[in-house]
Design an enzyme around this catalytic site. Structure first.
Site, short mmCIF file in Angstrom:
data_model
loop_
_atom_site.label_atom_id
_atom_site.label_comp_id
_atom_site.label_asym_id
_atom_site.label_seq_id
_atom_site.Cartn_x
_atom_site.Cartn_y
_atom_site.Cartn_z
N TYR A 111 11.40 16.23 21.89
CA TYR A 111 12.65 16.39 21.12
C TYR A 111 12.72 17.79 20.53
O TYR A 111 13.72 18.51 20.65
CB TYR A 111 12.73 15.35 19.99
CG TYR A 111 13.78 15.71 18.98
CD1 TYR A 111 15.12 15.47 19.23
CD2 TYR A 111 13.44 16.36 17.79
CE1 TYR A 111 16.10 15.84 18.33
CE2 TYR A 111 14.41 16.73 16.89
CZ TYR A 111 15.73 16.48 17.16
OH TYR A 111 16.69 16.86 16.27
N LYS A 115 15.47 20.78 21.35
CA LYS A 115 16.34 21.37 20.32
C LYS A 115 16.21 22.89 20.32
O LYS A 115 17.17 23.63 20.16
CB LYS A 115 15.97 20.83 18.92
CG LYS A 115 16.45 19.42 18.65
CD LYS A 115 17.96 19.30 18.59
CE LYS A 115 18.56 20.00 17.40
NZ LYS A 115 20.06 19.90 17.43
N VAL A 141 16.99 16.69 6.32
CA VAL A 141 18.23 16.46 5.56
C VAL A 141 18.25 15.03 5.01
O VAL A 141 17.86 14.09 5.70
CB VAL A 141 19.46 16.68 6.46
CG1 VAL A 141 20.74 16.46 5.68
CG2 VAL A 141 19.41 18.08 7.07
#
Ligand code: UDP
Length: 243
Positions: A111, A115, A141
């Site tokens: 992943y 990205k 976040v």
């Protein structure tokens, strides 16, 4: 420009699911052409719902091919700014905190790698096609509408769901591992500032600059009677991976 002008060619171009789009393109008139999608993008969908290490083709399809599609659609639409939602996972397990944009790139899992590849694409498009691009590398976040399901949901949402369900917190290890937690509205501010700036071909880390342990984030969520599961291990453990 209407949102559909940008979105439709993007979907036809093959990005897996519309809400997986994590680029925020800004139309010539400075309206946020993909504003609705960008809100979803703050916690990238593919990371949070998929299986962490298996099915890397899904990550590649969304994060690399999907980014390619959005970049091409944005070029065709003549957007005035493209903001790529990148991930701090490109740094792997960094040595220094706060972590600089110049820190070594060492993705630890597919992943994270995909990205970062998407970011490279976006910056390359900026150089070759003179499309103004800014990449924002977000650090953990959290905030309202955090995803609360999935084995690999972000820890804040996972704990929140456990709290609401009256279940013990699934703290991995002793909870001393730290992360830079970034409040969602600060991330939104970063997007808006970037959108309105003249910056291009630039990368910015978006974080609070402070590191907080998992044990500490338990506290605001916990109550006197709330329990913690000690020594929890997420499925598919892998020693070389972060937490
Ligand atoms: N974590 C935890 N329990 C959980 C989920 C996560 O203790 O149920 C920890 C995890 O081990 C990691 C931290 O919270 O150290 C942040 O995990 P998350 O998946 O939110 O972000 P990332 O590891 O990608 O930074």
């Amino acid at each position: 420009m209407e949102i559909n002008e940008l979105l439709i060619p993007t979907i036809l171009g093959g990005i897996c699911v519309a809400i997986s789009v994590y680029g925020l393109a800004i139309a010539k008139d400075r309206k946020y052409a993909l504003g609705g999608l960008f809100l979803y993008s703050l916690i990238p969908i593919s990371h949070r719902t998929g299986i962490f290490l298996e099915n890397p083709e899904d990550y590649f399809g969304t994060n690399v091919s999907g980014t390619f599609n959005v970049l091409q659609a944005s070029r065709d639409a003549g957007v005035s700014k493209f903001i790529y939602t990148a991930s701090s996972s490109c740094y792997g397990l960094p040595d220094k905190f706060p972590t600089s944009e110049l820190a070594r790139i060492q993705p630890q899992y597919p992943y994270a790698l995909t990205k970062w590849l998407g970011e490279e694409l976006a910056l390359h498009w900026a150089k070759v096609y003179q499309m103004p691009v800014v990449s924002l590398r977000l650090f953990n976040v959290y905030g309202p509408r955090s995803r609360t399901s999935g084995t690999y949901g972000a820890v804040f949402g996972v704990f929140l769901a456990q709290k609401l369900a009256g279940q013990p917190f699934t703290v991995v290890g002793d909870g001393s591992q730290t992360r830079d937690f970034t409040y969602v509205s600060d991330v939104v501010d970063a997007f808006i500032v970037s959108a309105n700036s003249n910056a291009t071909e630039e990368i910015f880390n978006i974080g609070s600059g402070a590191t907080v342990s998992i044990k500490v984030i338990e506290n605001p969520l916990s109550s006197l009677i709330h329990q913690t599961t000690e020594s929890y291990q997420r499925p598919i453990p892998h020693q070389s991976l972060p937490g």
